[in-house]
Design a protein around this motif. Structure first.
Motif, PDB file in Angstrom:
ATOM      1  N   ALA A 120       0.848  -1.188   0.000  1.00  0.00           N
ATOM      2  CA  ALA A 120       0.000   0.000   0.000  1.00  0.00           C
ATOM      3  C   ALA A 120       0.886   1.241   0.000  1.00  0.00           C
ATOM      4  CB  ALA A 120      -0.920  -0.010   1.215  1.00  0.00           C
ATOM      5  N   GLY A 121       0.262   2.393  -0.084  1.00  0.00           N
ATOM      6  CA  GLY A 121       1.012   3.639  -0.033  1.00  0.00           C
ATOM      7  C   GLY A 121       1.591   3.896   1.343  1.00  0.00           C
ATOM      8  N   ALA A 122       2.556   4.787   1.425  1.00  0.00           N
ATOM      9  CA  ALA A 122       3.252   5.071   2.689  1.00  0.00           C
ATOM     10  C   ALA A 122       2.335   5.655   3.736  1.00  0.00           C
ATOM     11  CB  ALA A 122       4.424   6.030   2.437  1.00  0.00           C
ATOM     12  N   ASP A 123       1.199   6.251   3.341  1.00  0.00           N
ATOM     13  CA  ASP A 123       0.286   6.843   4.320  1.00  0.00           C
ATOM     14  C   ASP A 123      -0.353   5.794   5.203  1.00  0.00           C
ATOM     15  OD1 ASP A 123       0.823   9.296   3.281  1.00  0.00           O
ATOM     16  OD2 ASP A 123      -0.985   9.416   2.037  1.00  0.00           O
ATOM     17  N   ASP A 124      -0.217   4.517   4.825  1.00  0.00           N
ATOM     18  CA  ASP A 124      -0.809   3.429   5.594  1.00  0.00           C
ATOM     19  C   ASP A 124       0.036   3.071   6.813  1.00  0.00           C
ATOM     20  OD1 ASP A 124      -2.775   1.178   5.754  1.00  0.00           O
ATOM     21  OD2 ASP A 124      -0.989  -0.045   5.423  1.00  0.00           O
ATOM     22  N   ALA A 125       1.239   3.599   6.919  1.00  0.00           N
ATOM     23  CA  ALA A 125       2.172   3.154   7.962  1.00  0.00           C
ATOM     24  C   ALA A 125       1.819   3.727   9.321  1.00  0.00           C
ATOM     25  CB  ALA A 125       3.587   3.580   7.588  1.00  0.00           C
ATOM     26  N   PRO A 126       1.732   2.879  10.368  1.00  0.00           N
ATOM     27  CA  PRO A 126       1.511   3.335  11.729  1.00  0.00           C
ATOM     28  C   PRO A 126       2.831   3.481  12.470  1.00  0.00           C
ATOM     29  CG  PRO A 126       1.275   0.980  11.666  1.00  0.00           C
ATOM     30  CD  PRO A 126       1.692   1.420  10.268  1.00  0.00           C
ATOM     31  N   ALA A 127       2.750   3.921  13.696  1.00  0.00           N
ATOM     32  CA  ALA A 127       3.941   3.968  14.541  1.00  0.00           C
ATOM     33  C   ALA A 127       4.384   2.541  14.866  1.00  0.00           C
ATOM     34  CB  ALA A 127       3.629   4.721  15.831  1.00  0.00           C
ATOM     35  N   GLY A 128       5.682   2.360  15.059  1.00  0.00           N
ATOM     36  CA  GLY A 128       6.201   1.029  15.325  1.00  0.00           C
ATOM     37  C   GLY A 128       5.751   0.498  16.671  1.00  0.00           C
ATOM     38  N   PRO A 129       5.180  -0.711  16.730  1.00  0.00           N
ATOM     39  CA  PRO A 129       4.701  -1.279  17.983  1.00  0.00           C
ATOM     40  C   PRO A 129       5.795  -2.051  18.704  1.00  0.00           C
ATOM     41  CG  PRO A 129       4.107  -2.718  16.195  1.00  0.00           C
ATOM     42  CD  PRO A 129       4.863  -1.560  15.586  1.00  0.00           C
ATOM     43  N   GLY A 130       5.512  -2.436  19.929  1.00  0.00           N
ATOM     44  CA  GLY A 130       6.405  -3.287  20.693  1.00  0.00           C
ATOM     45  C   GLY A 130       5.658  -4.542  21.115  1.00  0.00           C
ATOM     46  N   GLY A 131       6.183  -5.252  22.117  1.00  0.00           N
ATOM     47  CA  GLY A 131       5.509  -6.419  22.646  1.00  0.00           C
ATOM     48  C   GLY A 131       5.274  -7.495  21.613  1.00  0.00           C
ATOM     49  N   LEU A 132       4.141  -8.197  21.752  1.00  0.00           N
ATOM     50  CA  LEU A 132       3.839  -9.309  20.853  1.00  0.00           C
ATOM     51  C   LEU A 132       3.606  -8.821  19.426  1.00  0.00           C
ATOM     52  CD1 LEU A 132       3.328 -12.311  20.471  1.00  0.00           C
ATOM     53  CD2 LEU A 132       0.945 -11.945  21.174  1.00  0.00           C
ATOM     54  N   THR A 133       2.959  -7.678  19.272  1.00  0.00           N
ATOM     55  CA  THR A 133       2.721  -7.160  17.925  1.00  0.00           C
ATOM     56  C   THR A 133       4.033  -6.808  17.236  1.00  0.00           C
ATOM     57  OG1 THR A 133       0.516  -6.342  18.467  1.00  0.00           O
ATOM     58  CG2 THR A 133       1.609  -5.337  16.577  1.00  0.00           C
ATOM     59  N   GLY A 134       4.960  -6.212  17.975  1.00  0.00           N
ATOM     60  CA  GLY A 134       6.264  -5.922  17.401  1.00  0.00           C
ATOM     61  C   GLY A 134       6.989  -7.186  16.971  1.00  0.00           C
ATOM     62  N   ALA A 135       6.900  -8.224  17.803  1.00  0.00           N
ATOM     63  CA  ALA A 135       7.524  -9.499  17.453  1.00  0.00           C
ATOM     64  C   ALA A 135       6.840 -10.127  16.232  1.00  0.00           C
ATOM     65  CB  ALA A 135       7.454 -10.450  18.640  1.00  0.00           C
ATOM     66  N   LEU A 136       5.517  -9.968  16.146  1.00  0.00           N
ATOM     67  CA  LEU A 136       4.790 -10.479  14.989  1.00  0.00           C
ATOM     68  C   LEU A 136       5.277  -9.800  13.713  1.00  0.00           C
ATOM     69  CD1 LEU A 136       2.517 -11.998  13.529  1.00  0.00           C
ATOM     70  CD2 LEU A 136       0.950 -10.193  14.275  1.00  0.00           C
ATOM     71  N   HIS A 137       5.464  -8.484  13.770  1.00  0.00           N
ATOM     72  CA  HIS A 137       5.943  -7.764  12.592  1.00  0.00           C
ATOM     73  C   HIS A 137       7.344  -8.237  12.194  1.00  0.00           C
ATOM     74  CE1 HIS A 137       3.021  -4.114  13.045  1.00  0.00           C
ATOM     75  NE2 HIS A 137       2.408  -5.270  13.040  1.00  0.00           N
ATOM     76  N   ASN A 138       8.187  -8.525  13.183  1.00  0.00           N
ATOM     77  CA  ASN A 138       9.522  -9.071  12.872  1.00  0.00           C
ATOM     78  C   ASN A 138       9.405 -10.452  12.229  1.00  0.00           C
ATOM     79  OD1 ASN A 138      10.989  -6.874  13.859  1.00  0.00           O
ATOM     80  ND2 ASN A 138      11.020  -7.685  15.945  1.00  0.00           N
ATOM     81  N   ALA A 139       8.472 -11.265  12.741  1.00  0.00           N
ATOM     82  CA  ALA A 139       8.285 -12.602  12.184  1.00  0.00           C
ATOM     83  C   ALA A 139       7.783 -12.528  10.749  1.00  0.00           C
ATOM     84  CB  ALA A 139       7.308 -13.399  13.047  1.00  0.00           C
ATOM     85  N   VAL A 140       6.923 -11.559  10.454  1.00  0.00           N
ATOM     86  CA  VAL A 140       6.418 -11.387   9.088  1.00  0.00           C
ATOM     87  C   VAL A 140       7.563 -11.047   8.137  1.00  0.00           C
ATOM     88  CG1 VAL A 140       4.977  -9.920   7.619  1.00  0.00           C
ATOM     89  CG2 VAL A 140       4.061 -10.813   9.768  1.00  0.00           C
ATOM     90  N   VAL A 141       8.525 -10.234   8.608  1.00  0.00           N
ATOM     91  CA  VAL A 141       9.694  -9.932   7.789  1.00  0.00           C
ATOM     92  C   VAL A 141      10.433 -11.227   7.450  1.00  0.00           C
ATOM     93  CG1 VAL A 141      11.949  -8.794   7.742  1.00  0.00           C
ATOM     94  CG2 VAL A 141       9.971  -7.596   8.690  1.00  0.00           C
ATOM     95  N   MET A 142      10.635 -12.076   8.470  1.00  0.00           N
ATOM     96  CA  MET A 142      11.340 -13.331   8.238  1.00  0.00           C
ATOM     97  C   MET A 142      10.552 -14.266   7.328  1.00  0.00           C
ATOM     98  SD  MET A 142      14.285 -13.538   9.780  1.00  0.00           S
ATOM     99  CE  MET A 142      14.571 -11.816   9.411  1.00  0.00           C
ATOM    100  N   GLY A 143       9.259 -14.428   7.629  1.00  0.00           N
ATOM    101  CA  GLY A 143       8.471 -15.442   6.951  1.00  0.00           C
ATOM    102  C   GLY A 143       7.944 -15.043   5.593  1.00  0.00           C
ATOM    103  N   ASP A 144       7.505 -13.777   5.461  1.00  0.00           N
ATOM    104  CA  ASP A 144       6.875 -13.356   4.213  1.00  0.00           C
ATOM    105  C   ASP A 144       7.839 -12.624   3.295  1.00  0.00           C
ATOM    106  OD1 ASP A 144       4.661 -14.406   5.389  1.00  0.00           O
ATOM    107  OD2 ASP A 144       3.426 -12.611   5.276  1.00  0.00           O
ATOM    108  N   SER A 145       8.642 -11.729   3.838  1.00  0.00           N
ATOM    109  CA  SER A 145       9.550 -10.961   2.987  1.00  0.00           C
ATOM    110  C   SER A 145      10.790 -11.755   2.608  1.00  0.00           C
ATOM    111  CB  SER A 145       9.961  -9.664   3.686  1.00  0.00           C
ATOM    112  OG  SER A 145       8.844  -8.819   3.884  1.00  0.00           O
ATOM    113  N   ARG A 146      11.319 -12.555   3.544  1.00  0.00           N
ATOM    114  CA  ARG A 146      12.549 -13.297   3.283  1.00  0.00           C
ATOM    115  C   ARG A 146      12.321 -14.778   3.025  1.00  0.00           C
ATOM    116  NH1 ARG A 146      16.309 -10.455   8.027  1.00  0.00           N
ATOM    117  NH2 ARG A 146      15.996  -8.307   7.295  1.00  0.00           N
ATOM    118  N   GLY A 147      11.119 -15.267   3.283  1.00  0.00           N
ATOM    119  CA  GLY A 147      10.812 -16.665   3.013  1.00  0.00           C
ATOM    120  C   GLY A 147      11.446 -17.645   3.979  1.00  0.00           C
ATOM    121  N   ASP A 148      11.915 -17.165   5.143  1.00  0.00           N
ATOM    122  CA  ASP A 148      12.545 -18.036   6.137  1.00  0.00           C
ATOM    123  C   ASP A 148      11.479 -18.422   7.164  1.00  0.00           C
ATOM    124  OD1 ASP A 148      14.090 -19.335   8.020  1.00  0.00           O
ATOM    125  OD2 ASP A 148      15.726 -17.886   7.950  1.00  0.00           O
ATOM    126  N   HIS A 149      10.679 -19.413   6.829  1.00  0.00           N
ATOM    127  CA  HIS A 149       9.537 -19.769   7.655  1.00  0.00           C
ATOM    128  C   HIS A 149       9.955 -20.376   8.997  1.00  0.00           C
ATOM    129  CE1 HIS A 149       7.935 -20.438   3.349  1.00  0.00           C
ATOM    130  NE2 HIS A 149       7.878 -19.163   3.668  1.00  0.00           N
TER     131      HIS A 149
END
Length: 245
Positions: free
Chosen positions: A128-157
């Motif tokens: 999506a466009g950059a206007d969709d970006a929220p502030a960076g979260p922490g806790g479990l949601t922050g860890a989920l976003h890191n996992a998405v980078v590994m699993g979806d962007s890099r394919g390291d499931h």
């Protein structure tokens, strides 16, 4: 100067296999040739993708990729998903080809996106466009976003699964109900990519046990529906074969 357009040229092992896949997603084949080299053009509205065939090409070794910025991530994902369900009865979430679900990505400044990995092993990354970006979260949601980078962007499931397992152990007791459902749903998807049926069923059961109030039920309704759909093929029990008389 204005009006420029960039069109990606991506490799594949079969232009007809590629054309069939993208036709399923709502694209139209507008050009095909076999000689002097295999080549096919697939178009969907203003999205144009060109593919060339390579003898002996291995999709699992592909580095082909492109980024597509779209105005409505959910609308496009839903259209692609409808095509997959019509052709296969489910979303393709493991192996090649497959498609990831829309999620915010830390490595894309929190912008929502999803990826199509086509039969050529090419990663078509929709964002999506950059206007969709929220502030960076922490806790479990922050860890989920890191996992998405590994699993979806890099394919390291596998690494994504380990990261999220650690985060769930650390934050499950204190996480908000909706964010816990989101994390369990993604963990189930990672298990599906690994063809781990017991884990898929287990994470679905954990997600369905999360206590949700009315607001939480509305917030998590789409996630739980998608999770049940994901888990359905892993829940079917084989029909026993009767011995011949």
């Amino acid at each position: 100067m204005s009006g420029e357009r960039t069109v990606p040229l991506l490799p594949c092992r079969s232009v007809d296999e590629i054309a069939g896949f993208y036709t399923m997603l709502g694209f139209t084949r507008t050009y095909r040739q076999e000689r002097p080299n295999p080549y096919v053009v697939m178009e969907r509205d203003d999205l144009h993708l060109h593919f060339f065939g390579m003898p002996g090409f291995r999709p699992e070794d592909s580095y082909g990729s492109c980024l597509v910025v779209v105005p409505d991530i959910v609308e496009l994902f839903d259209a692609f998903a409808a095509g997959m369900r019509a052709a296969h009865g489910k979303l393709l979430v493991s192996g090649i080809p497959r498609m990831t679900r829309p999620r915010r990505r830390k490595n894309a400044e929190g912008v929502t996106g999803f990826a199509v990995i086509d039969p050529g092993g090419n990663w078509i990354r929709f964002t999506a466009g950059a206007d969709d970006a929220p502030a960076g979260p922490g806790g479990l949601t922050g860890a989920l976003h890191n996992a998405v980078v590994m699993g979806d962007s890099r394919g390291d499931h596998e690494r994504a699964a380990r990261l999220l397992d650690h985060a769930l152990r650390r934050h499950e007791a204190t996480a908000g109900p909706a964010e816990l459902v989101e994390a369990l749903a993604y963990r189930a998807e990672l298990a599906a990519r690994a063809e781990d049926a017991p884990a898929v069923r287990g994470f679905l059961a954990r997600a369905e046990r999360v206590p949700l109030d009315e607001v939480g039920r509305r917030a998590s309704a789409g996630t739980l529906t998608a999770l049940r759909e994901l888990a359905a093929p892993f829940s079917a029990r084989p029909v026993p074969v009767r011995p011949a008389d």
